[in-house]
Design a protein around this motif. Structure first.
Motif, short mmCIF file in Angstrom:
data_model
loop_
_atom_site.label_atom_id
_atom_site.label_comp_id
_atom_site.label_asym_id
_atom_site.label_seq_id
_atom_site.Cartn_x
_atom_site.Cartn_y
_atom_site.Cartn_z
N GLU A 196 -4.31 -1.74 -5.17
CA GLU A 196 -3.39 -1.42 -4.08
C GLU A 196 -3.83 -2.09 -2.79
O GLU A 196 -3.00 -2.57 -2.00
N CYS A 197 -5.14 -2.16 -2.60
CA CYS A 197 -5.70 -2.79 -1.40
C CYS A 197 -5.29 -4.26 -1.32
O CYS A 197 -4.82 -4.74 -0.28
N VAL A 198 -5.45 -4.98 -2.42
CA VAL A 198 -5.11 -6.41 -2.46
C VAL A 198 -3.61 -6.60 -2.27
O VAL A 198 -3.17 -7.50 -1.55
N HIS A 199 -2.82 -5.73 -2.90
CA HIS A 199 -1.36 -5.82 -2.78
C HIS A 199 -0.93 -5.64 -1.32
O HIS A 199 -0.11 -6.42 -0.80
N LYS A 200 -1.49 -4.63 -0.66
CA LYS A 200 -1.13 -4.37 0.74
C LYS A 200 -1.61 -5.51 1.64
O LYS A 200 -0.91 -5.91 2.58
N GLY A 205 0.02 -10.29 4.91
CA GLY A 205 -0.32 -11.66 5.23
C GLY A 205 -1.79 -11.90 5.45
O GLY A 205 -2.19 -12.94 5.98
N LEU A 206 -2.63 -10.93 5.04
CA LEU A 206 -4.07 -11.09 5.21
C LEU A 206 -4.67 -12.00 4.15
O LEU A 206 -5.76 -12.55 4.34
N LEU A 207 -3.96 -12.12 3.02
CA LEU A 207 -4.42 -12.97 1.92
C LEU A 207 -3.33 -13.96 1.54
O LEU A 207 -2.14 -13.65 1.68
#
Length: 208
Positions: A196-200, A205-207
């Motif tokens: 969920e962290c990576v998805h958010k 636009g952080l990743l």
């Protein structure tokens, strides 16, 4: 449990020593008043469970200690206990791996609670300081929101599927430090797990 206090004011060291004696399991409390000496002792010995450092000291300061520990890949946990008010310096200390910031003006009870929180593996930063850090970081790195540069480094490796051990090795930090950063990232992004962290993070636009 072995603790190490680094501060240029002996009166504060004496008071902190008395306070820390109330912690369960504390067997040794060492001290020094100069950053240069602290670095030498930390490079010679890595058995401290927690190092408490002041930021504002004559000559080399607390940031120099954190920088040196980062360069050597030391896994020694460090928390800042300081009267420092410059939010940029506080933010820099956290980016260099400090596990928290405890203001010297806190009450003895609050300070003891903060130390216990850090020893349990959690990041400690008072709410008011967190708000100031959030504003500072958003102005400094608008695209990163409330995440520090080091937390962004960890987030990028989490997105690649790295384990905590692999992240620690890649960033030359202790696995415990990685866990603290991940907990802070999850909280900042209001996520319950890595996926969920990576998805958010991607949606913000952080990743890439």
């Amino acid at each position: 449990m072995k603790l190490f206090i680094v501060d240029d004011h002996q009166l504060f060291i004496d008071g902190m020593r008395h306070l820390l004696c109330h912690l369960d399991g504390v067997s040794v409390i060492e001290e020094c008043t100069r950053a240069e000496e602290a670095i030498e002792r930390l490079e010679a010995e890595d058995s401290f469970d927690l190092v408490l450092i002041d930021l504002g000291m004559p000559g080399m300061d607390g940031l120099a200690i954190l920088q040196r520990l980062r360069e050597t890949g030391s896994g020694t946990p460090v928390v800042v206990v300081s009267a420092e008010e410059d939010i940029a310096r506080i933010g820099h200390a956290l980016e260099l791996g400090a596990l928290g910031y405890i203001p010297k003006e806190q009450s003895a009870i609050d300070m003891l609670h903060a130390v216990k929180q850090v020893l349990s593996g959690e990041l400690y930063v008072p709410e008011l300081v967190r708000e100031r850090l959030s504003l500072y970081q958003s102005r400094r790195h608008p695209e990163h929101g409330t995440l520090t540069r080091r937390q962004m480094d960890v987030l990028e490796l989490v997105a690649r599927g790295y384990s905590n051990k692999q992240i620690a090795s890649a960033l030359f930090v202790a696995e415990h430090t990685v866990k603290v950063h991940i907990a802070a990232i999850l909280k900042a992004l209001n996520a319950t797990n890595r996926t969920e962290c990576v998805h958010k993070a991607r949606s913000l636009g952080l990743l890439d």
